[in-house]
Structures are given as C-alpha cells and as structure tokens.
Scaffold this motif. Sequence first.
Motif, PDB file in Angstrom:
ATOM      1  N   ASN A 243     -36.588  51.349  12.350  1.00 32.76           N
ATOM      2  CA  ASN A 243     -36.675  52.768  12.685  1.00 32.76           C
ATOM      3  C   ASN A 243     -38.112  53.279  12.611  1.00 32.76           C
ATOM      4  N   ILE A 244     -38.868  52.773  11.638  1.00 24.17           N
ATOM      5  CA  ILE A 244     -40.263  53.207  11.503  1.00 24.17           C
ATOM      6  C   ILE A 244     -41.072  52.777  12.721  1.00 24.17           C
ATOM      7  N   ALA A 245     -40.915  51.524  13.149  1.00 22.92           N
ATOM      8  CA  ALA A 245     -41.632  51.050  14.336  1.00 22.92           C
ATOM      9  C   ALA A 245     -41.253  51.875  15.563  1.00 22.92           C
ATOM     10  N   ALA A 246     -39.966  52.177  15.692  1.00 26.03           N
ATOM     11  CA  ALA A 246     -39.512  52.995  16.821  1.00 26.03           C
ATOM     12  C   ALA A 246     -40.132  54.388  16.753  1.00 26.03           C
ATOM     13  N   ALA A 247     -40.140  54.976  15.557  1.00 23.78           N
ATOM     14  CA  ALA A 247     -40.701  56.315  15.390  1.00 23.78           C
ATOM     15  C   ALA A 247     -42.205  56.338  15.629  1.00 23.78           C
ATOM     16  N   CYS A 248     -42.872  55.206  15.437  1.00 16.73           N
ATOM     17  CA  CYS A 248     -44.314  55.119  15.665  1.00 16.73           C
ATOM     18  C   CYS A 248     -44.662  54.908  17.135  1.00 16.73           C
ATOM     19  N   GLY A 249     -43.667  54.727  17.979  1.00 11.76           N
ATOM     20  CA  GLY A 249     -43.933  54.635  19.405  1.00 11.76           C
ATOM     21  C   GLY A 249     -43.807  53.260  20.016  1.00 11.76           C
ATOM     22  N   TYR A 250     -43.364  52.257  19.248  1.00 15.46           N
ATOM     23  CA  TYR A 250     -43.087  50.958  19.866  1.00 15.46           C
ATOM     24  C   TYR A 250     -42.029  51.164  20.945  1.00 15.46           C
ATOM     25  N   GLU A 251     -42.289  50.640  22.124  1.00 14.26           N
ATOM     26  CA  GLU A 251     -41.373  50.864  23.237  1.00 14.26           C
ATOM     27  C   GLU A 251     -39.978  50.312  22.951  1.00 14.26           C
ATOM     28  N   LYS A 252     -39.932  49.139  22.319  1.00  7.86           N
ATOM     29  CA  LYS A 252     -38.658  48.528  21.955  1.00  7.86           C
ATOM     30  C   LYS A 252     -38.736  48.095  20.499  1.00  7.86           C
ATOM     31  N   SER A 253     -37.641  48.268  19.778  1.00  9.87           N
ATOM     32  CA  SER A 253     -37.601  47.891  18.369  1.00  9.87           C
ATOM     33  C   SER A 253     -36.218  47.327  18.079  1.00  9.87           C
ATOM     34  N   TYR A 254     -36.167  46.038  17.732  1.00  7.32           N
ATOM     35  CA  TYR A 254     -34.891  45.334  17.632  1.00  7.32           C
ATOM     36  C   TYR A 254     -34.645  44.785  16.228  1.00  7.32           C
ATOM     37  N   TYR A 255     -33.457  44.990  15.748  1.00  4.29           N
ATOM     38  CA  TYR A 255     -32.959  44.274  14.569  1.00  4.29           C
ATOM     39  C   TYR A 255     -32.156  43.094  15.103  1.00  4.29           C
ATOM     40  N   ILE A 256     -32.558  41.886  14.766  1.00  6.61           N
ATOM     41  CA  ILE A 256     -31.807  40.717  15.205  1.00  6.61           C
ATOM     42  C   ILE A 256     -31.308  39.952  13.982  1.00  6.61           C
ATOM     43  N   HIS A 257     -30.342  39.074  14.190  1.00  6.12           N
ATOM     44  CA  HIS A 257     -29.617  38.490  13.067  1.00  6.12           C
ATOM     45  C   HIS A 257     -29.727  36.976  12.972  1.00  6.12           C
ATOM     46  N   ASN A 258     -30.222  36.323  14.035  1.00  7.63           N
ATOM     47  CA  ASN A 258     -30.236  34.862  14.051  1.00  7.63           C
ATOM     48  C   ASN A 258     -31.266  34.352  15.056  1.00  7.63           C
ATOM     49  N   LEU A 259     -31.419  33.035  15.097  1.00  7.63           N
ATOM     50  CA  LEU A 259     -32.430  32.437  15.962  1.00  7.63           C
ATOM     51  C   LEU A 259     -32.055  32.512  17.436  1.00  7.63           C
ATOM     52  N   HIS A 260     -30.777  32.520  17.745  1.00 11.23           N
ATOM     53  CA  HIS A 260     -30.365  32.678  19.138  1.00 11.23           C
ATOM     54  C   HIS A 260     -30.804  34.040  19.664  1.00 11.23           C
ATOM     55  N   GLU A 261     -30.581  35.088  18.889  1.00  8.09           N
ATOM     56  CA  GLU A 261     -31.011  36.417  19.306  1.00  8.09           C
ATOM     57  C   GLU A 261     -32.535  36.495  19.389  1.00  8.09           C
ATOM     58  N   LEU A 262     -33.223  35.804  18.495  1.00  6.95           N
ATOM     59  CA  LEU A 262     -34.681  35.766  18.556  1.00  6.95           C
ATOM     60  C   LEU A 262     -35.150  35.168  19.873  1.00  6.95           C
ATOM     61  N   GLU A 263     -34.563  34.056  20.248  1.00  5.39           N
ATOM     62  CA  GLU A 263     -34.949  33.416  21.512  1.00  5.39           C
ATOM     63  C   GLU A 263     -34.661  34.332  22.692  1.00  5.39           C
ATOM     64  N   MET A 264     -33.513  35.004  22.689  1.00  3.54           N
ATOM     65  CA  MET A 264     -33.157  35.905  23.779  1.00  3.54           C
ATOM     66  C   MET A 264     -34.144  37.066  23.878  1.00  3.54           C
TER      67      MET A 264
END
Length: 375
Positions: A309-330
Amino acid sequence: MLNTNEFGNELKRLGFDFYSGVPCSFLKNLINYSINECEYIAAANEGDAVAIASGAHLGGRKSVVLMQNSGLTNCISPLTSLNYPFQIPILGFVSLRGEPGLNDEPQHELMGQITTQILDLMQIKWQFLSPDDIEAKRQLEEANKWIEVNQPFFFVVRKDTFKSEKLKIEQRLNHKNKKKSEKTDFDELPSRFDTLKVINGLKNMKTVLMATTGKTGRELYEVEDSDNNLYMVGSMGCVGSLGLGLAYTRKDLDVVVIDGDGSLLMRMGSLSTNGYYQPENMLHILLDNQVHDSTGGQNTVSHNVNIVNIAAACGYEKSYYIHNLHELEMCIQEWKMTKGLTFIYLKISKGSKENLGRPKVTPSEVKTRLQRFIK
C-alpha cells in the motif's frame, strides 16, 4: 560572488549535466540553475541523492550532488561503502552552515566546525569554492581531473557565494497507482536462493540486476555471476535510489532492483522519490523474510507495515502482493511486456544457503564490467 549561470554553464561544458540533492539556502541559486537547465532529481535525503547520482554515473552521466553540511552526515554510509569501494566518482557541493565566526542557527554550530574534517576522514578531496569567477573555473578544471580518475571531489560553499538565479516555473506532476493487488492466498515462503534463481532466469541482454547488500547479493552471485549483475556491499537502503539513477538516465535498459525488508525500511523515503520520477523501465522487488538475516536473524518491523500500500500511495504504477514463485514469474513476464514502474512484494523464508561464500570479484571490478555491459 559567482555568476551562477556562467558557473553552471562551465559545469555543463565539462559534462556535468545531472544533479540530485536536498535544498540549502546557501546553494539555492545553483539548485535553481540545475532545475532550469539540466536534469535534477529532488531526493528525500542526502544519502539517497548520492546513490541516485551514483546510479546516473553507472549509466554514463557525470553527476553532481547538492546538500547542506548537516546532510553530509546522512551521506557517510553511501560515500564510504558505495562510492569508495565501487570507485564511483561524483562532484559534490556542500554548504558551510555554522561557519566559525559567523552568526547562524544553533543546530549548525558543531557541523560548521567539523565539515571539512568529515571530508578528510572519508578521504574525499575538497576545496573551498572561490567566489571569483576565474578562480572558480580553474577549480572546476582541477575537480574534473579527479572525477576522471574515479575519485569524488567536493566543494565547500560559504554564504553568499552564488549570485541570484531565479527558478523558472517547475512542472508539478501527479502520479497515481493504477493497479494493486493485496494478499489473497497462503504465502508459500520460498527460499531467497530459489527466488533469485527465478529472477535471474528471466533476465535478457538489456537487463541489469541490482541486489541489495548482505546475503541477497552473495546468493545472487552464487546463482550466476554475470556482467549485468551488481552486488551491493554496503550503503544499506540505497539500492532503490541507485536503481532510480540508472533507470532514469538509461531508458533503454531494464533495471531490476532486488531489495530486502530491513534495507527498504531504513530509507523508505526513497519510495516517494521513485514514485514521483516514475522510471517505467524499473522493477522493484522486495523479498521480505521479516529479519536482518545477514546479521544474525534479528527481527525487523516489516510484519507491521503494509509496504504494498505504501508503494502504491507513493505513486508506483503497479504494486503487487504475490504469494509464490509462479506468481513472481508471471509478474516479471507481464512487466517485461507492459513496463511501468512496478513494485512486487514476496514473503520468503528465513535463513540462507549453507556454506554461502562471498563474491570473488571486487566492487570496482563489478562496476567496470557493468559499465562495459551497459555501453
């Protein structure tokens, strides 16, 4: 007093056209010139400014940092553990608030006495900047010679050194987060080593990987030592600002910053700077194991902070919470296709690879081969 415009043009003639800094009343006219005539990044603090300017140097720019002497103390970490071991030269201007014999605010009294001693202790070449135009130009020539042999050089600036330079109208940009995802599933907590293997496996010949200090850089080295990798060995918290400086000045590169929770928390103001200047070719990945793993596993406070949320509030265009390496690769694959300043947050397990070694290549060699790769 120096003609600020002529002095700035002399800097530009010598190739110094990228600036970063934090304002000081003694330097306001030179700051105004740099905003009007060059590229200037307003840093959240002086240490970040040094890291930003250092990243720009990696990208081939001759960089200048501007600061009050109170902020010089904020720069000791990057100047001694980033610029010194990596041999990254920057040109600095530091004001002399609290100069002995002059009336000033009480908070400047001690710094006025020890400013030049601090520079000496850091083995940084410096001079008092002359208020005479001809002499100051000669000083710039001398400073440039040190920069060209990879040595930083600082000018100590007394009150009323620069003539007035009016600030032109600055464009105030507003960047808002466009896409954000929060925790929706179980955290699989992969190891840092396995996570780095995924990140490293997705790079190409225009990717630069920047790994934060400690075991992150050491494990990336063991995954694969490559000319387009940079392993931070100190300057904790500065990797995001170093990445900003490189990404901002070299938009042809894909700059992937691999951060840690302890590191990011130390200089979290850098998120606001990154979000404002918005380098679309920068991917910022935070690997959070909630401990200072490199120094014995002491807890950080990241479990109490919603950094997505902090990164999003600072203006990062996209900010993702991911849970595993598959999501990281995607997410990485998506970023490579769409770009945009992106923040990825992944919780990882505590601990590190057994019998973890240290890079056999020196920091200055890392810098030299990275610059060769970039060119």
